[in-house]
Design a protein around this motif. Structure first.
Motif, PDB file in Angstrom:
ATOM      1  N   PRO A   1      68.727  18.165   1.921  1.00 15.96           N
ATOM      2  CA  PRO A   1      68.178  16.931   2.910  1.00 15.96           C
ATOM      3  C   PRO A   1      67.882  15.661   2.291  1.00 15.96           C
ATOM      4  CG  PRO A   1      66.462  18.660   2.707  1.00 15.96           C
ATOM      5  CD  PRO A   1      67.681  19.142   1.871  1.00 15.96           C
ATOM      6  N   ARG A   2      68.030  14.519   2.754  1.00 14.50           N
ATOM      7  CA  ARG A   2      67.280  13.289   2.327  1.00 14.50           C
ATOM      8  C   ARG A   2      65.893  13.626   2.296  1.00 14.50           C
ATOM      9  NH1 ARG A   2      70.615   9.214   1.239  1.00 14.50           N
ATOM     10  NH2 ARG A   2      72.981   9.346   2.018  1.00 14.50           N
ATOM     11  N   ASP A   3      65.126  13.624   1.160  1.00 15.71           N
ATOM     12  CA  ASP A   3      63.590  13.734   1.084  1.00 15.71           C
ATOM     13  C   ASP A   3      63.398  13.173  -0.144  1.00 15.71           C
ATOM     14  OD1 ASP A   3      61.220  15.240   0.179  1.00 15.71           O
ATOM     15  OD2 ASP A   3      61.594  16.163   2.204  1.00 15.71           O
ATOM     16  N   PRO A   4      62.070  12.415   0.072  1.00 18.60           N
ATOM     17  CA  PRO A   4      61.454  11.843  -1.315  1.00 18.60           C
ATOM     18  C   PRO A   4      61.318  12.498  -2.178  1.00 18.60           C
ATOM     19  CG  PRO A   4      60.062  11.707   0.601  1.00 18.60           C
ATOM     20  CD  PRO A   4      61.277  12.006   1.325  1.00 18.60           C
ATOM     21  N   LYS A   5      61.215  13.778  -2.038  1.00 15.88           N
ATOM     22  CA  LYS A   5      60.893  14.755  -3.269  1.00 15.88           C
ATOM     23  C   LYS A   5      62.099  15.133  -3.999  1.00 15.88           C
ATOM     24  CE  LYS A   5      56.894  17.182  -1.146  1.00 15.88           C
ATOM     25  NZ  LYS A   5      56.462  18.498  -0.762  1.00 15.88           N
ATOM     26  N   VAL A   6      63.271  14.966  -3.545  1.00 10.24           N
ATOM     27  CA  VAL A   6      64.589  15.155  -4.125  1.00 10.24           C
ATOM     28  C   VAL A   6      65.065  14.117  -4.943  1.00 10.24           C
ATOM     29  CG1 VAL A   6      66.951  15.977  -3.793  1.00 10.24           C
ATOM     30  CG2 VAL A   6      65.137  16.818  -2.458  1.00 10.24           C
ATOM     31  N   HIS A   7      65.179  14.294  -6.105  1.00  8.82           N
ATOM     32  CA  HIS A   7      65.727  13.308  -7.076  1.00  8.82           C
ATOM     33  C   HIS A   7      66.936  13.729  -7.720  1.00  8.82           C
ATOM     34  CE1 HIS A   7      61.777  11.527  -6.820  1.00  8.82           C
ATOM     35  NE2 HIS A   7      61.291  12.749  -6.922  1.00  8.82           N
TER      36      HIS A   7
ATOM     37  N   ALA B   1      65.944  23.872  -0.442  1.00  7.56           N
ATOM     38  CA  ALA B   1      65.404  23.250   0.467  1.00  7.56           C
ATOM     39  C   ALA B   1      64.162  23.642   0.953  1.00  7.56           C
ATOM     40  CB  ALA B   1      66.226  22.389   1.469  1.00  7.56           C
TER      41      ALA B   1
ATOM     42  N   LEU C   1      60.810  23.169  -0.748  1.00  8.36           N
ATOM     43  CA  LEU C   1      60.093  21.667  -0.992  1.00  8.36           C
ATOM     44  C   LEU C   1      58.691  21.788  -0.283  1.00  8.36           C
ATOM     45  CD1 LEU C   1      63.150  19.546   0.357  1.00  8.36           C
ATOM     46  CD2 LEU C   1      62.218  19.583  -1.901  1.00  8.36           C
ATOM     47  N   PRO C   2      58.200  22.420   0.595  1.00  7.67           N
ATOM     48  CA  PRO C   2      56.720  22.308   1.072  1.00  7.67           C
ATOM     49  C   PRO C   2      55.877  22.613  -0.301  1.00  7.67           C
ATOM     50  CG  PRO C   2      57.792  23.116   2.721  1.00  7.67           C
ATOM     51  CD  PRO C   2      58.742  22.963   1.749  1.00  7.67           C
TER      52      PRO C   2
END
Length: 267
Positions: free
Chosen positions: A159-165, A109, A112-113
């Motif tokens: 985390p729940r993040d739109p980048k995580v699939h 995580a 992610l940035p």
């Protein structure tokens, strides 16, 4: 291969494709020239490509999917993978990490940035590495699928993040593979083959034990094919009009374009 499945893009994988960078550049350029600039090319690599590598891939590879080793995850921001991701993004690549679900995946995580996406594949059982997986205490989730028990739980560390699939084992088998097979079958099936909803093809086979000339004369040229003494044709023609013909008769279901036989049913 791309034409057979009406591919809108290409995934470059391996082995390690960046060990053969000249070949990657040659093939990607050929694909882009043949299908046009909208043919999306994504490359999987276990390396962290440096600026020189990225320069050679610019304009040819649209997206890079990094595979940092498990031991790198706890300190991912201190690795060459983080530096490579930041540089690739500056140079216009779509950049992400794609890894299997393993314990400790939550540490990714932090990256992610730097990324456009973080793809997590449900960990799957592999026959070639089954002994090593057992040594690590891994086991199958059930007797029906390849998913490893616990993989979904490990993903909840992220985390729940739109980048995580998250891509499940079932989705790979029931959707991705089937849709690919259906496109290949639509492009390569012979006129007498039936394409199923699963993307396989079905046809009838006659191994004649006597004269069949009169029967073949009643068929159109596209209704059958003679292959090494066998007569292959639409299964419903063989089951109907050809029911009384002498010889072995059966229906074959197989993967398209001469692929693996799934089932043989005697008539």
């Amino acid at each position: 291969e791309a034409e057979k499945m009406s591919a809108l893009g290409t995934g470059v994988t391996g082995g390690e494709p960046l060990i053969e960078l000249d070949r990657v550049v040659e093939y990607c350029r050929a694909l882009k020239e043949h299908f046009g600039p909208d043919h999306q090319i994504h490359l999987y690599t276990g390396l962290a490509p440096d600026e020189a590598m990225l320069r050679r891939l610019q304009g040819l590879v649209d997206e890079i999917r990094l595979h940092p080793p498990h031991e790198c995850w706890p300190c991912i921001l201190e690795t060459d993978y983080a530096r490579s991701a930041a540089l690739a993004r500056e140079m216009g690549f779509a950049i992400g990490i794609e890894v299997p679900a393993l314990p400790g995946i939550g540490a990714l995580a932090a990256a992610l940035p730097l990324l456009d996406f973080l793809n997590i594949n449900e960990l799957e059982w592999g026959e070639t590495c089954a002994a090593a997986m057992r040594e690590r205490g891994l086991e199958l989730e059930d007797g029906m699928h390849n998913a490893v028990l616990g993989a979904r739980q490990w993903v909840k560390e992220l985390p729940r993040d739109p980048k995580v699939h998250f891509c499940s084992s079932v989705f790979k088998d029931s959707v991705q593979l089937r849709e690919r097979l259906k496109r290949i079958a639509a492009n390569t099936a012979r006129p007498f083959e039936e394409v199923t909803d699963d993307g396989t093809v079905v046809y009838g086979v006659l191994e004649p034990a006597g004269a069949v000339d009169e029967f073949l004369e009643s068929l159109d040229e596209d209704d059958y094919m003679i292959c090494e003494g066998r007569i292959e044709m639409a299964w419903w023609m063989l089951a109907g009009d050809g029911a009384g013909l002498p010889g072995n008769k059966y229906v074959v279901e197989r993967y398209p374009n001469g692929g693996m036989v799934v089932e043989v049913t005697p008539l």
